[in-house]
Design a protein around this motif. Structure first.
Motif, short mmCIF file in Angstrom:
data_model
loop_
_atom_site.label_atom_id
_atom_site.label_comp_id
_atom_site.label_asym_id
_atom_site.label_seq_id
_atom_site.Cartn_x
_atom_site.Cartn_y
_atom_site.Cartn_z
N TYR A 31 0.78 -1.07 0.19
CA TYR A 31 0.08 0.12 -0.19
C TYR A 31 0.92 1.40 -0.13
O TYR A 31 2.02 1.24 0.27
CB TYR A 31 -0.95 0.00 1.14
CG TYR A 31 -0.27 0.32 2.48
CD1 TYR A 31 -0.34 1.68 3.21
CD2 TYR A 31 0.34 -0.81 3.42
CE1 TYR A 31 0.20 1.75 4.16
CE2 TYR A 31 0.59 -0.42 4.55
CZ TYR A 31 0.68 0.73 5.10
OH TYR A 31 1.22 1.09 6.38
N ALA A 78 -3.84 -0.80 -1.60
CA ALA A 78 -4.92 0.20 -0.82
C ALA A 78 -3.91 1.50 -0.85
O ALA A 78 -2.83 1.57 -0.90
CB ALA A 78 -4.91 -0.09 0.69
N LEU A 124 -3.82 5.12 1.38
CA LEU A 124 -3.79 6.05 2.70
C LEU A 124 -3.58 7.58 2.46
O LEU A 124 -2.65 7.81 1.80
CB LEU A 124 -3.21 5.64 3.68
CG LEU A 124 -3.04 6.21 4.89
CD1 LEU A 124 -4.67 6.55 5.43
CD2 LEU A 124 -2.07 5.64 6.11
N THR A 155 -9.25 3.01 -1.11
CA THR A 155 -8.61 4.53 -0.60
C THR A 155 -9.15 4.88 1.04
O THR A 155 -10.30 4.74 1.17
CB THR A 155 -8.96 5.64 -1.59
OG1 THR A 155 -10.14 5.53 -1.73
CG2 THR A 155 -8.32 5.35 -2.82
N ALA A 209 -5.16 0.22 6.41
CA ALA A 209 -4.65 -0.01 5.03
C ALA A 209 -4.16 -1.61 5.22
O ALA A 209 -4.35 -1.97 4.22
CB ALA A 209 -3.43 0.93 5.08
#
Length: 256
Positions: free
Chosen positions: A14, A51, A53, A96, A192
């Motif tokens: 991520y 993902a 962040l 997100t 995340a």
């Protein structure tokens, strides 16, 4: 400039994008908007990312558009580039997350809303305050508010221009989870990582399905509303509202 206003941190599966204008409460100016767009473009095709962040450096998440920049543009602000990058964020292929502390106002609130999930610290203050400075919320941004928290809550948020604390935002379905101020970073990273542990193909398929369902729901003609928004942005009231905000005084509205 992009490296100065946006920090990009890559983890194994991520990524973290950190708005980095803490002295301006991470207000969105053109270099930051362009930096966000470039980072999203970079990670869109990264198949290892599961993902994304989004967070803010310092005491605030994002205080919205930089009104000093608006004033220097003679009060006429074209939101096209902002809408474009928010649309790219909304369509980002994997989940997100917005980690919200302090102010998330106007464009800052919309930035968080265009993420799939939102986690907030107890000190968060969220609001759509454009009515206070004589500006107009664009159609797509109003649609996003309705999508997230419903038409009744959207009406309250827009018409009052009130600030919402974290708990009220959670009750309005704007925020999924509220945590202690000191725990926000840890909680957001844990979320995340939890998402990124799931199957990558499943995540991408589920994200695409949710977005398709919602995009079809809000497919409506709105050219007249876009023209209305342009008229509001170009009005003398809008110029007065921005000046009054920067001068820290009450605006004098003339409805023209």
């Amino acid at each position: 400039m992009a490296e100065e206003v946006l920090k990009v941190t890559r983890h194994p599966n991520y990524a973290v994008l950190t708005l980095n204008r803490p002295e301006k409460r991470n207000a969105l100016n053109q270099p930051m908007i362009e930096a966000l767009n470039n980072a999203l473009v970079k990670f869109e095709t990264d198949r290892e990312i599961r993902a994304l962040l989004l967070r803010g450096e310092g005491a605030s998440f994002c205080a919205g558009i930089d009104l000093k920049e608006v004033a220097e543009a003679s009060g006429s602000h074209n939101p096209t580039s902002l809408e474009s990058v928010f649309g790219r964020l909304e369509r980002f292929p994997v989940p997100t997350i917005a980690a919200i502390q302090g102010a998330a106002l106007a464009g800052g609130l919309e930035l968080a809303l265009h993420c799939d999930l939102r986690i907030a610290s107890e000190n968060a203050k969220l609001g759509m305050t454009l009515g206070r400075v004589g500006l107009m919320v664009p159609y797509d941004f109003t649609r996003k508010l309705i999508e997230v928290c419903g038409s009744a809550n959207t009406a309250w948020i827009l018409y009052t221009a009130d600030l919402l604390d974290a708990e009220r935002s959670r009750h309005m379905n704007i925020v999924h989870e509220v945590v202690a101020d000191a725990k926000l970073g840890e909680a957001a990273s844990a979320l995340a990582e939890r998402i990124a542990d799931n199957a990558p193909l499943s995540l991408r398929a589920m994200k695409a399905t949710v977005r398709r369902c919602m995009s079809e729901t809000f497919d409506a003609w709105h050219d007249d509303l876009l023209q209305m928004a342009r008229s509001v942005r170009d009005s003398s009231d809008a110029r007065e509202g921005v000046r009054a905000f920067l001068e820290k005084r009450k605006p004098v509205w003339k409805a023209n």
